[in-house]
Design a protein around this motif. Structure first.
Motif, PDB file in Angstrom:
ATOM      1  N   LEU A  33      -4.290  24.818  43.291  1.00  0.00           N
ATOM      2  CA  LEU A  33      -3.630  25.708  42.463  1.00  0.00           C
ATOM      3  C   LEU A  33      -3.096  24.982  41.203  1.00  0.00           C
ATOM      4  O   LEU A  33      -3.341  25.776  40.057  1.00  0.00           O
ATOM      5  CB  LEU A  33      -2.359  26.215  43.411  1.00  0.00           C
ATOM      6  N   GLU A  34      -3.093  23.770  41.182  1.00  0.00           N
ATOM      7  CA  GLU A  34      -2.776  23.148  39.910  1.00  0.00           C
ATOM      8  C   GLU A  34      -3.905  23.192  38.922  1.00  0.00           C
ATOM      9  O   GLU A  34      -3.931  23.502  37.811  1.00  0.00           O
ATOM     10  CB  GLU A  34      -2.548  21.690  40.330  1.00  0.00           C
ATOM     11  N   LEU A  35      -5.291  22.958  39.361  1.00  0.00           N
ATOM     12  CA  LEU A  35      -6.326  23.279  38.489  1.00  0.00           C
ATOM     13  C   LEU A  35      -6.492  24.761  38.320  1.00  0.00           C
ATOM     14  O   LEU A  35      -6.792  24.996  36.999  1.00  0.00           O
ATOM     15  CB  LEU A  35      -7.709  22.719  39.103  1.00  0.00           C
ATOM     16  N   GLN A  36      -5.913  25.675  39.007  1.00  0.00           N
ATOM     17  CA  GLN A  36      -6.158  27.102  38.595  1.00  0.00           C
ATOM     18  C   GLN A  36      -5.157  27.388  37.346  1.00  0.00           C
ATOM     19  O   GLN A  36      -5.556  28.027  36.568  1.00  0.00           O
ATOM     20  CB  GLN A  36      -5.872  28.018  39.756  1.00  0.00           C
ATOM     21  N   GLN A  37      -4.175  26.719  37.564  1.00  0.00           N
ATOM     22  CA  GLN A  37      -3.012  26.690  36.470  1.00  0.00           C
ATOM     23  C   GLN A  37      -3.459  26.182  35.156  1.00  0.00           C
ATOM     24  O   GLN A  37      -3.282  26.745  34.092  1.00  0.00           O
ATOM     25  CB  GLN A  37      -1.618  26.292  36.901  1.00  0.00           C
ATOM     26  N   ASP A  38      -4.087  25.036  35.300  1.00  0.00           N
ATOM     27  CA  ASP A  38      -4.551  24.282  33.899  1.00  0.00           C
ATOM     28  C   ASP A  38      -5.570  25.390  33.319  1.00  0.00           C
ATOM     29  O   ASP A  38      -5.569  25.285  32.280  1.00  0.00           O
ATOM     30  CB  ASP A  38      -5.375  23.161  34.539  1.00  0.00           C
ATOM     31  N   ILE A  39      -6.456  25.763  34.186  1.00  0.00           N
ATOM     32  CA  ILE A  39      -7.535  26.541  33.334  1.00  0.00           C
ATOM     33  C   ILE A  39      -6.852  27.869  32.857  1.00  0.00           C
ATOM     34  O   ILE A  39      -7.232  28.235  31.621  1.00  0.00           O
ATOM     35  CB  ILE A  39      -8.532  27.127  34.699  1.00  0.00           C
ATOM     36  N   SER A  40      -6.059  28.542  33.458  1.00  0.00           N
ATOM     37  CA  SER A  40      -5.276  29.483  32.893  1.00  0.00           C
ATOM     38  C   SER A  40      -4.394  29.301  31.704  1.00  0.00           C
ATOM     39  O   SER A  40      -4.636  29.901  30.480  1.00  0.00           O
ATOM     40  CB  SER A  40      -4.234  30.299  33.870  1.00  0.00           C
ATOM     41  N   ASP A  64     -11.417  21.802  23.221  1.00  0.00           N
ATOM     42  CA  ASP A  64     -12.671  21.251  23.759  1.00  0.00           C
ATOM     43  C   ASP A  64     -12.401  20.317  24.682  1.00  0.00           C
ATOM     44  O   ASP A  64     -13.283  19.975  25.934  1.00  0.00           O
ATOM     45  CB  ASP A  64     -13.778  21.315  22.690  1.00  0.00           C
ATOM     46  N   LYS A  65     -11.602  19.174  24.330  1.00  0.00           N
ATOM     47  CA  LYS A  65     -11.310  17.992  25.197  1.00  0.00           C
ATOM     48  C   LYS A  65     -10.946  18.334  26.314  1.00  0.00           C
ATOM     49  O   LYS A  65     -10.911  17.930  27.432  1.00  0.00           O
ATOM     50  CB  LYS A  65     -10.629  16.969  24.142  1.00  0.00           C
ATOM     51  N   ARG A  66      -9.757  19.438  26.322  1.00  0.00           N
ATOM     52  CA  ARG A  66      -9.293  19.628  27.480  1.00  0.00           C
ATOM     53  C   ARG A  66     -10.257  20.555  28.306  1.00  0.00           C
ATOM     54  O   ARG A  66     -10.195  20.426  29.696  1.00  0.00           O
ATOM     55  CB  ARG A  66      -7.978  20.492  27.025  1.00  0.00           C
ATOM     56  N   GLY A  67     -10.945  21.056  27.745  1.00  0.00           N
ATOM     57  CA  GLY A  67     -12.070  21.981  28.536  1.00  0.00           C
ATOM     58  C   GLY A  67     -12.935  21.142  29.172  1.00  0.00           C
ATOM     59  O   GLY A  67     -13.195  21.221  30.592  1.00  0.00           O
ATOM     60  N   ILE A  68     -13.344  19.842  28.632  1.00  0.00           N
ATOM     61  CA  ILE A  68     -14.179  19.056  29.292  1.00  0.00           C
ATOM     62  C   ILE A  68     -13.268  18.313  30.407  1.00  0.00           C
ATOM     63  O   ILE A  68     -13.975  18.109  31.592  1.00  0.00           O
ATOM     64  CB  ILE A  68     -14.720  18.011  28.255  1.00  0.00           C
ATOM     65  N   GLU A  69     -12.079  17.940  30.259  1.00  0.00           N
ATOM     66  CA  GLU A  69     -11.223  17.541  31.317  1.00  0.00           C
ATOM     67  C   GLU A  69     -11.234  18.248  32.533  1.00  0.00           C
ATOM     68  O   GLU A  69     -11.282  17.940  33.728  1.00  0.00           O
ATOM     69  CB  GLU A  69      -9.896  17.208  30.724  1.00  0.00           C
ATOM     70  N   CYS A  71     -13.609  20.499  33.392  1.00  0.00           N
ATOM     71  CA  CYS A  71     -14.881  20.380  33.956  1.00  0.00           C
ATOM     72  C   CYS A  71     -15.004  18.959  34.961  1.00  0.00           C
ATOM     73  O   CYS A  71     -15.421  19.197  35.905  1.00  0.00           O
ATOM     74  CB  CYS A  71     -16.026  20.262  32.991  1.00  0.00           C
ATOM     75  N   LYS A  72     -14.558  18.107  34.608  1.00  0.00           N
ATOM     76  CA  LYS A  72     -14.477  16.659  35.369  1.00  0.00           C
ATOM     77  C   LYS A  72     -13.633  17.032  36.684  1.00  0.00           C
ATOM     78  O   LYS A  72     -14.076  16.635  37.614  1.00  0.00           O
ATOM     79  CB  LYS A  72     -13.935  15.654  34.497  1.00  0.00           C
ATOM     80  N   LYS A  73     -12.433  17.735  36.346  1.00  0.00           N
ATOM     81  CA  LYS A  73     -11.678  17.963  37.580  1.00  0.00           C
ATOM     82  C   LYS A  73     -12.367  18.797  38.422  1.00  0.00           C
ATOM     83  O   LYS A  73     -12.312  18.761  39.733  1.00  0.00           O
ATOM     84  CB  LYS A  73     -10.061  18.642  37.219  1.00  0.00           C
ATOM     85  N   LEU A  74     -13.132  19.669  37.978  1.00  0.00           N
ATOM     86  CA  LEU A  74     -13.897  20.776  38.911  1.00  0.00           C
ATOM     87  C   LEU A  74     -15.060  19.849  39.580  1.00  0.00           C
ATOM     88  O   LEU A  74     -15.375  20.452  40.802  1.00  0.00           O
ATOM     89  CB  LEU A  74     -14.680  22.175  38.008  1.00  0.00           C
ATOM     90  N   ARG A  75     -15.536  19.416  39.020  1.00  0.00           N
ATOM     91  CA  ARG A  75     -16.639  18.411  39.571  1.00  0.00           C
ATOM     92  C   ARG A  75     -16.033  17.433  40.779  1.00  0.00           C
ATOM     93  O   ARG A  75     -16.673  17.455  41.775  1.00  0.00           O
ATOM     94  CB  ARG A  75     -17.327  17.185  38.516  1.00  0.00           C
ATOM     95  N   GLU A  76     -14.877  17.150  40.460  1.00  0.00           N
ATOM     96  CA  GLU A  76     -14.188  16.280  41.734  1.00  0.00           C
ATOM     97  C   GLU A  76     -13.791  17.416  42.838  1.00  0.00           C
ATOM     98  O   GLU A  76     -14.064  16.856  44.135  1.00  0.00           O
ATOM     99  CB  GLU A  76     -12.807  15.692  41.346  1.00  0.00           C
ATOM    100  N   GLU A  77     -13.477  18.507  42.471  1.00  0.00           N
ATOM    101  CA  GLU A  77     -12.934  19.613  43.601  1.00  0.00           C
ATOM    102  C   GLU A  77     -14.224  20.291  44.161  1.00  0.00           C
ATOM    103  O   GLU A  77     -14.242  20.722  45.208  1.00  0.00           O
ATOM    104  CB  GLU A  77     -12.084  20.508  43.141  1.00  0.00           C
ATOM    105  N   LEU A  78     -15.334  20.343  43.439  1.00  0.00           N
ATOM    106  CA  LEU A  78     -16.482  21.283  43.962  1.00  0.00           C
ATOM    107  C   LEU A  78     -17.641  20.221  43.596  1.00  0.00           C
ATOM    108  O   LEU A  78     -18.701  20.404  42.663  1.00  0.00           O
ATOM    109  CB  LEU A  78     -16.672  22.417  42.999  1.00  0.00           C
ATOM    110  N   PRO A  79     -17.724  19.330  44.548  1.00  0.00           N
ATOM    111  CA  PRO A  79     -18.990  18.376  44.512  1.00  0.00           C
ATOM    112  C   PRO A  79     -20.296  18.817  44.527  1.00  0.00           C
ATOM    113  O   PRO A  79     -21.295  18.196  44.374  1.00  0.00           O
ATOM    114  CB  PRO A  79     -18.703  17.108  45.466  1.00  0.00           C
ATOM    115  N   ASN A  80     -20.338  20.049  45.099  1.00  0.00           N
ATOM    116  CA  ASN A  80     -21.771  20.650  45.366  1.00  0.00           C
ATOM    117  C   ASN A  80     -22.145  21.663  44.278  1.00  0.00           C
ATOM    118  O   ASN A  80     -23.065  22.183  44.370  1.00  0.00           O
ATOM    119  CB  ASN A  80     -21.895  21.540  46.794  1.00  0.00           C
ATOM    120  N   CYS A  81     -21.206  21.467  43.248  1.00  0.00           N
ATOM    121  CA  CYS A  81     -21.601  22.371  41.911  1.00  0.00           C
ATOM    122  C   CYS A  81     -22.025  21.595  40.807  1.00  0.00           C
ATOM    123  O   CYS A  81     -21.429  20.513  40.577  1.00  0.00           O
ATOM    124  CB  CYS A  81     -20.567  23.261  41.657  1.00  0.00           C
TER     125      CYS A  81
END
Length: 97
Positions: A33-40, A64-69, A71-81
């Motif tokens: 939920l924290e990452l969902q809120q970050d994206i929103s 763009d720096k925040r967007g890349i951050e 992405c990095k969080k998404l990579r941690e939470e979605l390792p198969n993506c």
């Protein structure tokens, strides 16, 4: 493997399926939920920049720096993506580790 693209395009959800096209509902991605809120929050700020025609270059760099951050969080939470980033303001893919 699922290929996702993060972008701040106005009217989008912030995450697209790179192969099938179309935006994904972030609540369907099984991310925190924290990452969902970050994206929103990031999307709201990107929309503000859109309405000023991306005139503030330092603000775009921060977004763009925040967007890349994100992405990095998404990579941690979605390792198969595979997660990539596209700067809507610069209209180009930005590479990161």
């Amino acid at each position: 493997m699922t290929y996702l693209l993060v972008d701040g395009m106005y009217g989008g959800t912030g995450i697209r399926n790179k192969v099938e096209g179309g935006y994904l509902n972030i609540s369907d991605l099984n991310i925190s939920l924290e990452l969902q809120q970050d994206i929103s929050n990031w999307l709201e700020h990107y929309a503000d920049a859109h309405f000023t025609q991306y005139s503030n270059k330092s603000e775009i760099a921060k977004l763009d720096k925040r967007g890349i951050e994100i992405c990095k969080k998404l990579r941690e939470e979605l390792p198969n993506c595979k997660i990539d980033y596209f700067s809507d303001a610069l209209m180009q893919k930005l590479y990161f580790d």
